[in-house]
Design a protein around this motif. Structure first.
Motif, PDB file in Angstrom:
ATOM      1  N   GLU A  59      -4.399  12.262  -1.270  1.00  8.58           N
ATOM      2  CA  GLU A  59      -3.934  10.898  -1.022  1.00  8.58           C
ATOM      3  C   GLU A  59      -4.751  10.313   0.123  1.00  8.58           C
ATOM      4  O   GLU A  59      -4.961  10.967   1.151  1.00  8.58           O
ATOM      5  CB  GLU A  59      -2.440  10.838  -0.663  1.00  8.58           C
ATOM      6  CG  GLU A  59      -2.011   9.387  -0.389  1.00  8.58           C
ATOM      7  CD  GLU A  59      -0.516   9.184  -0.150  1.00  8.58           C
ATOM      8  OE1 GLU A  59       0.260  10.158  -0.190  1.00  8.58           O
ATOM      9  OE2 GLU A  59      -0.141   8.001   0.084  1.00  8.58           O
ATOM     10  N   ASN A 118      -2.851   4.114  -1.941  1.00  9.79           N
ATOM     11  CA  ASN A 118      -1.683   3.235  -1.783  1.00  9.79           C
ATOM     12  C   ASN A 118      -2.071   1.781  -2.022  1.00  9.79           C
ATOM     13  O   ASN A 118      -3.067   1.299  -1.467  1.00  9.79           O
ATOM     14  CB  ASN A 118      -1.115   3.368  -0.367  1.00  9.79           C
ATOM     15  CG  ASN A 118      -0.501   4.729  -0.138  1.00  9.79           C
ATOM     16  OD1 ASN A 118       0.560   5.036  -0.679  1.00  9.79           O
ATOM     17  ND2 ASN A 118      -1.165   5.563   0.650  1.00  9.79           N
ATOM     18  N   GLU A 150      -0.719   4.247  -6.037  1.00 12.90           N
ATOM     19  CA  GLU A 150       0.661   4.435  -5.576  1.00 12.90           C
ATOM     20  C   GLU A 150       1.275   3.086  -5.241  1.00 12.90           C
ATOM     21  O   GLU A 150       0.769   2.364  -4.380  1.00 12.90           O
ATOM     22  CB  GLU A 150       0.687   5.337  -4.325  1.00 12.90           C
ATOM     23  CG  GLU A 150       0.142   6.722  -4.584  1.00 12.90           C
ATOM     24  CD  GLU A 150       0.453   7.709  -3.461  1.00 12.90           C
ATOM     25  OE1 GLU A 150       1.195   7.365  -2.519  1.00 12.90           O
ATOM     26  OE2 GLU A 150      -0.061   8.840  -3.543  1.00 12.90           O
ATOM     27  N   ASP A 180       5.712   5.592  -5.398  1.00 11.60           N
ATOM     28  CA  ASP A 180       5.747   6.183  -4.063  1.00 11.60           C
ATOM     29  C   ASP A 180       7.161   6.069  -3.500  1.00 11.60           C
ATOM     30  O   ASP A 180       7.888   5.126  -3.829  1.00 11.60           O
ATOM     31  CB  ASP A 180       4.766   5.408  -3.175  1.00 11.60           C
ATOM     32  CG  ASP A 180       4.252   6.229  -2.005  1.00 11.60           C
ATOM     33  OD1 ASP A 180       4.740   7.356  -1.785  1.00 11.60           O
ATOM     34  OD2 ASP A 180       3.350   5.723  -1.305  1.00 11.60           O
ATOM     35  N   LYS A 201       6.700  10.278  -6.918  1.00 11.82           N
ATOM     36  CA  LYS A 201       6.540  10.976  -5.643  1.00 11.82           C
ATOM     37  C   LYS A 201       7.892  10.992  -4.945  1.00 11.82           C
ATOM     38  O   LYS A 201       8.387   9.944  -4.511  1.00 11.82           O
ATOM     39  CB  LYS A 201       5.483  10.277  -4.773  1.00 11.82           C
ATOM     40  CG  LYS A 201       4.094  10.279  -5.437  1.00 11.82           C
ATOM     41  CD  LYS A 201       2.994   9.896  -4.468  1.00 11.82           C
ATOM     42  CE  LYS A 201       2.688  11.028  -3.499  1.00 11.82           C
ATOM     43  NZ  LYS A 201       1.496  10.726  -2.672  1.00 11.82           N
ATOM     44  N   GLU A 237       6.747  14.983  -1.529  1.00 15.31           N
ATOM     45  CA  GLU A 237       6.075  14.530  -0.306  1.00 15.31           C
ATOM     46  C   GLU A 237       6.702  15.163   0.929  1.00 15.31           C
ATOM     47  O   GLU A 237       7.918  15.342   0.987  1.00 15.31           O
ATOM     48  CB  GLU A 237       6.273  13.027  -0.121  1.00 15.31           C
ATOM     49  CG  GLU A 237       5.551  12.137  -1.069  1.00 15.31           C
ATOM     50  CD  GLU A 237       5.599  10.693  -0.558  1.00 15.31           C
ATOM     51  OE1 GLU A 237       4.524  10.192  -0.253  1.00 15.31           O
ATOM     52  OE2 GLU A 237       6.685  10.101  -0.462  1.00 15.31           O
TER      53      GLU A 237
HETATM   54 MG    MG Z   1       1.642   6.986  -0.650  1.00 18.45          MG
END
Ligand code: MG
Ligand code: C2E
Ligand code: MG
Ligand code: MG
Length: 292
Positions: A59, A118, A150, A180, A201, A237
């Motif tokens: 990520e 992201n 994400e 996310d 996630k 996560e």
């Molecule tokens: Mg993220």
């Protein structure tokens, strides 16, 4: 001239603004200067296979290294960039630079990896976003399916009709969508049916008290079950302990991201971690005995 050429730093070239003295300038003003000075960096956090612990992807996490303030956390500067629109510039740079970086990671690993980036609500709604995406893919030469974008539940809910159209265009490019911070936003499960989502996630808030918290355990089990039946991948996560790792792995969670298996790190450190992961990734005994 500007920006986003896949360089390791985000930089635009424009004359310095003559501003108030250093101690007076707001964080926002400092951000514009930071862009000109190339103070934004990208860190990469490994996403590993829960069973083999081999790195599967990274990520991309933005960092701002201010000369006197030190590291300014994204929780402080992303909301400002979101409100003044600078996120479109920063986000476009991050997407392109991350795609280029992935190619270098792959050369070292000698296998396909993926990169997760992201995308903020404002970027997602920006009418240049698809052009930015196409440019990042074309410039870096990676395959669309190696890119995971994400977004949060909130991003989808602001304007679901628009979101549906954008997600369809992303799907054409084979880029995958991850939700996310799954489970923390305002939304209904109906969006999992409506939108072409590939990855959930699980937010760190549901992970941090594992395995002791029965409620968090139940939530993680339910998400894993839901994902399995919908054919989605799951990334947990914020995994920090072996006990959390074991809980998740034993319940079939496929991917892990957290300090236990790697903190966000600069690209050169990520390259070293990748070399190690690539060479050391022997299958654990139970997997070797199980099959080919
Ligand atoms: Mg993220
Ligand atoms: P996120 O996308 O949910 O990223 C995960 C955050 O959890 C990161 O915080 C990461 O450093 C942190 N984290 C990962 N593993 C652990 C762990 O084991 N323990 C703990 N305590 N934390 C862990 P970070 O880097 O501070 O980023 C915060 C948020 O800022 C991100 O949350 C994301 O929403 C946003 N952000 C970061 N980079 C970007 C970017 O390039 N673009 C956009 N739009 N947003 C970004
Ligand atoms: Mg997250
Ligand atoms: Mg989060």
């Amino acid at each position: 001239r500007a920006k986003a050429t896949g360089k390791a730093r985000c930089q635009i070239y424009s004359p310095r603004l003559s501003g108030p003295p250093e101690h007076d300038i707001t964080l926002e003003a400092a951000m514009f200067q930071a862009v000109r000075e190339g103070e934004f960096l990208l860190y990469y956090q490994p996403i590993v296979d829960a069973r083999t612990r081999q790195i599967q992807g990274f990520e991309t996490l933005m960092r701002w290294k201010h000369p006197t303030l030190g590291m300014v956390p994204p929780a402080r500067f992303i909301p400002i960039a979101e409100s003044n629109g600078l996120i479109n510039l920063l986000g476009a740079w991050a997407l392109k630079a991350a795609c280029v970086q992935l190619k270098q990671f792959e050369e070292v690993a000698k296998r396909h990896l993926y990169i997760s980036v992201n995308i903020s609500p404002r970027q997602f709604r920006n009418d240049k976003f698809l052009a930015v995406l196409d440019d990042a893919i074309a410039f870096s030469g990676l395959l669309g399916e190696q890119l995971v974008l994400e977004i949060t539940e909130g991003t989808l809910m602001i304007d679901p009709v628009h979101a549906e159209a954008i997600l369809a265009k992303m799907a054409q490019r084979k880029a995958r969508i991850a939700i996310d911070d799954f489970g923390t936003g305002y939304s209904s499960l109906a969006y999992l049916k409506r939108f072409p989502i590939s990855v959930l996630k699980i937010d760190r808030t549901f992970i941090k008290d594992l395995p002791d918290s029965a409620k968090d355990g139940a939530i993680c089990n339910a998400v894993l079950d839901l994902a399995k039946h919908l054919g989605l991948s799951v990334v947990a996560e914020g995994v920090e302990t072996e006990a959390q790792m074991h809980f998740l792995e034993s319940r079939g969670c496929q991917y892990i991201q957290g300090y236990l298996t790697g903190k966000p790190m600069p690209a050169n450190v990520a390259l070293a971690a990748l070399k190690e992961s690539t060479h050391a990734a022997v299958l654990p005994d139970e997997l070797r005995m199980g099959g080919q």
